[in-house]
Design a protein around this motif. Structure first.
Motif, PDB file in Angstrom:
ATOM      1  N   GLY A 108       0.782  -1.492   0.020  1.00  0.00           N
ATOM      2  CA  GLY A 108      -0.120  -0.226  -0.207  1.00  0.00           C
ATOM      3  C   GLY A 108       0.975   1.203  -0.089  1.00  0.00           C
ATOM      4  O   GLY A 108       2.068   1.648   0.531  1.00  0.00           O
ATOM      5  N   TRP A 112      -3.577   3.504   3.853  1.00  0.00           N
ATOM      6  CA  TRP A 112      -3.335   2.407   3.818  1.00  0.00           C
ATOM      7  C   TRP A 112      -2.984   1.204   3.420  1.00  0.00           C
ATOM      8  O   TRP A 112      -2.904   1.744   2.506  1.00  0.00           O
ATOM      9  CB  TRP A 112      -4.956   1.500   4.581  1.00  0.00           C
ATOM     10  CG  TRP A 112      -6.182   2.208   5.641  1.00  0.00           C
ATOM     11  CD1 TRP A 112      -6.755   3.758   5.713  1.00  0.00           C
ATOM     12  CD2 TRP A 112      -6.316   2.326   6.697  1.00  0.00           C
ATOM     13  NE1 TRP A 112      -7.130   4.299   6.348  1.00  0.00           N
ATOM     14  CE2 TRP A 112      -7.088   2.983   7.123  1.00  0.00           C
ATOM     15  CE3 TRP A 112      -6.581   1.427   7.675  1.00  0.00           C
ATOM     16  CZ2 TRP A 112      -7.580   3.420   8.174  1.00  0.00           C
ATOM     17  CZ3 TRP A 112      -7.220   1.305   9.218  1.00  0.00           C
ATOM     18  CH2 TRP A 112      -7.485   1.975   9.755  1.00  0.00           C
ATOM     19  N   LYS A 114      -3.212  -2.367   1.050  1.00  0.00           N
ATOM     20  CA  LYS A 114      -4.394  -3.515   0.780  1.00  0.00           C
ATOM     21  C   LYS A 114      -4.799  -4.760   1.343  1.00  0.00           C
ATOM     22  O   LYS A 114      -6.015  -4.249   2.310  1.00  0.00           O
ATOM     23  CB  LYS A 114      -3.949  -4.233  -0.456  1.00  0.00           C
ATOM     24  CG  LYS A 114      -3.722  -3.065  -1.159  1.00  0.00           C
ATOM     25  CD  LYS A 114      -2.453  -3.448  -2.552  1.00  0.00           C
ATOM     26  CE  LYS A 114      -3.704  -4.485  -3.273  1.00  0.00           C
ATOM     27  NZ  LYS A 114      -3.628  -5.042  -5.127  1.00  0.00           N
ATOM     28  N   VAL A 117      -7.082  -2.669   4.094  1.00  0.00           N
ATOM     29  CA  VAL A 117      -8.202  -2.416   4.305  1.00  0.00           C
ATOM     30  C   VAL A 117      -9.757  -3.895   3.514  1.00  0.00           C
ATOM     31  O   VAL A 117     -10.716  -3.689   3.757  1.00  0.00           O
ATOM     32  CB  VAL A 117      -8.706  -1.051   2.440  1.00  0.00           C
ATOM     33  CG1 VAL A 117      -9.557  -1.251   1.733  1.00  0.00           C
ATOM     34  CG2 VAL A 117      -7.284  -0.647   2.520  1.00  0.00           C
ATOM     35  N   ASP A 243      -4.719   0.168  -4.936  1.00  0.00           N
ATOM     36  CA  ASP A 243      -4.474   1.307  -4.616  1.00  0.00           C
ATOM     37  C   ASP A 243      -3.634   2.296  -5.726  1.00  0.00           C
ATOM     38  O   ASP A 243      -3.740   1.329  -7.072  1.00  0.00           O
ATOM     39  CB  ASP A 243      -2.723   0.914  -4.024  1.00  0.00           C
ATOM     40  CG  ASP A 243      -1.383   1.551  -3.579  1.00  0.00           C
ATOM     41  OD1 ASP A 243      -2.138   1.862  -2.380  1.00  0.00           O
ATOM     42  OD2 ASP A 243      -1.201   1.533  -4.256  1.00  0.00           O
ATOM     43  N   THR A 306      -6.843   2.613  -0.899  1.00  0.00           N
ATOM     44  CA  THR A 306      -5.748   2.826  -0.085  1.00  0.00           C
ATOM     45  C   THR A 306      -5.790   4.640   0.108  1.00  0.00           C
ATOM     46  O   THR A 306      -5.342   4.492   1.531  1.00  0.00           O
ATOM     47  CB  THR A 306      -5.233   1.869   0.205  1.00  0.00           C
ATOM     48  OG1 THR A 306      -4.079   2.734  -1.241  1.00  0.00           O
ATOM     49  CG2 THR A 306      -4.706   0.537  -0.381  1.00  0.00           C
ATOM     50  N   TRP A 310     -12.049   4.639   3.072  1.00  0.00           N
ATOM     51  CA  TRP A 310     -12.579   3.293   2.493  1.00  0.00           C
ATOM     52  C   TRP A 310     -14.524   3.308   3.384  1.00  0.00           C
ATOM     53  O   TRP A 310     -15.036   2.467   2.500  1.00  0.00           O
ATOM     54  CB  TRP A 310     -12.024   2.561   3.250  1.00  0.00           C
ATOM     55  CG  TRP A 310     -11.125   1.920   4.453  1.00  0.00           C
ATOM     56  CD1 TRP A 310      -9.957   2.246   4.556  1.00  0.00           C
ATOM     57  CD2 TRP A 310     -12.270   0.951   5.376  1.00  0.00           C
ATOM     58  NE1 TRP A 310      -9.791   2.078   5.775  1.00  0.00           N
ATOM     59  CE2 TRP A 310     -11.369   2.080   6.469  1.00  0.00           C
ATOM     60  CE3 TRP A 310     -13.124   0.830   5.427  1.00  0.00           C
ATOM     61  CZ2 TRP A 310     -11.842   1.073   6.808  1.00  0.00           C
ATOM     62  CZ3 TRP A 310     -13.819   0.652   6.260  1.00  0.00           C
ATOM     63  CH2 TRP A 310     -13.369   0.487   7.745  1.00  0.00           C
TER      64      TRP A 310
END
Length: 331
Positions: A108, A112, A114, A117, A243, A306, A310
């Motif tokens: 990422g 964040w 990935k 997430v 990303d 990311t 989210w």
């Protein structure tokens, strides 16, 4: 392009999920999820996706686009105005998650990783599911230990590892599922996404909700048909984790990049505008192909990044699905 989109700078990769980091991330996620998602589904119980349901609700006037199979003929006859019967989702349904934790998720460049997430999406879905007393389970796939060495000195392949977490109801059990997913170590290589989705079809289950969480970097022909098969019986939601560096390259001169699934290292001259343009065009074409395949399969599609909020994206998605149900549309 599938391999190009998976190529990522090594600086922001995670070396593994340590217990302390996992617990800190989970505590933060629980707070975020509780604050923003509580109160979202007030009123009549409603499922995550706008399926037709089976429990009878109130009648309302017919609107263009409503399913004529839901016509409420007695009310229509009494009022001489076409009415449809609203339905609400069944209670005590099962929600199953197919969670892809391939090596490409251990990366990422935004706020964040990935992987984080993915865990966040699992936490949010678990929170939404247990509110209605439903059961939630998961199958989690990741790369694994290398297989036996091949002849002629070839590098052995990594054997995908799959873990099944049984469906259970209750907040404590849902939190245990999230912790179990967060504690799974990502191995080298790619999980078999098509095979992972197929596990949700075996054994056959009554109608429910199936959620596939992945970056979908595997070729669509590997997972498109299993999702179509899953959609025949279940409401399907596909959550795509992206990303920003998978969509375009920054102009930072010579950039060392590594494929997280094979470990291959390359140096890329990002100062070349033609290279950046070709990369962006190929990445856009790849994401369009993913969206097209999911749309053809009949799955609802939610993209999480990311570098954005989210959770706000999830809130908007659920609110939009509920609004669609209120208006009588199913997709």
């Amino acid at each position: 392009m599938a391999r190009a989109a998976a190529v990522t700078p090594p600086a922001r990769r995670s070396t593994g999920a340590t217990p302390g980091r996992s617990e800190a991330v989970l505590s933060r996620l629980q707070l975020l999820v509780t604050r923003k998602l509580d109160g979202l589904l007030q009123g009549d119980y409603a499922g995550l996706l706008p399926g037709p349901g089976s429990e009878a609700g109130e009648s309302r006037e017919y609107r263009p686009g409503d399913d004529v199979r839901r016509m409420d003929w007695p009310v229509t006859a009494r009022t001489t105005t076409p009415h449809v019967r609203r339905t609400v989702a069944d209670r005590e349904l099962e929600t199953w998650l197919a969670v892809d934790l391939s090596a490409s998720l251990d990366f990422g460049t935004g706020q964040w990783l990935k992987r984080e997430v993915v865990i966040a999406a699992v936490a949010a879905l678990a929170h939404l599911t247990v509110r209605g007393g439903n059961r939630i389970g998961a199958v989690v796939g990741t790369g694994g230990a290398p297989s036996a060495p091949r002849r002629w000195g070839r590098t052995p392949d990594a054997v995908p590892v799959v873990r099944r977490l049984p469906a259970r109801s209750g907040r404590k059990e849902a939190q245990g599922l999230v912790r179990a997913v967060a504690g799974i170590e990502i191995g080298p290589g790619r999980a078999d996404l098509g095979g992972l989705v197929d596990l949700l079809n075996r054994p056959p289950r009554r109608r429910g909700v199936a959620v596939v969480i992945s970056d979908f970097l595997a070729p669509p022909e590997q997972w498109g048909r299993p999702i179509r098969k899953l959609r025949v019986r279940h409401d399907v939601l596909a959550i795509e984790v992206v990303d920003p560096r998978e969509l375009d390259l920054p102009d930072v001169g010579v950039l060392p990049v590594v494929d997280p699934e094979t470990g291959e290292l390359h140096e890329v001259q990002t100062a070349d505008p033609r290279l950046r343009r070709r990369y962006a065009e190929a990445a856009a074409a790849q994401r369009a192909a993913i969206a097209r395949e999911l749309r053809a399969a009949g799955a609802a599609h939610l993209r999480l990044r990311t570098d954005t909020d989210w959770l706000l994206d999830m809130v908007r998605f659920v609110a939009a699905q509920r609004h669609a149900r209120t208006r009588g549309t199913t997709r």
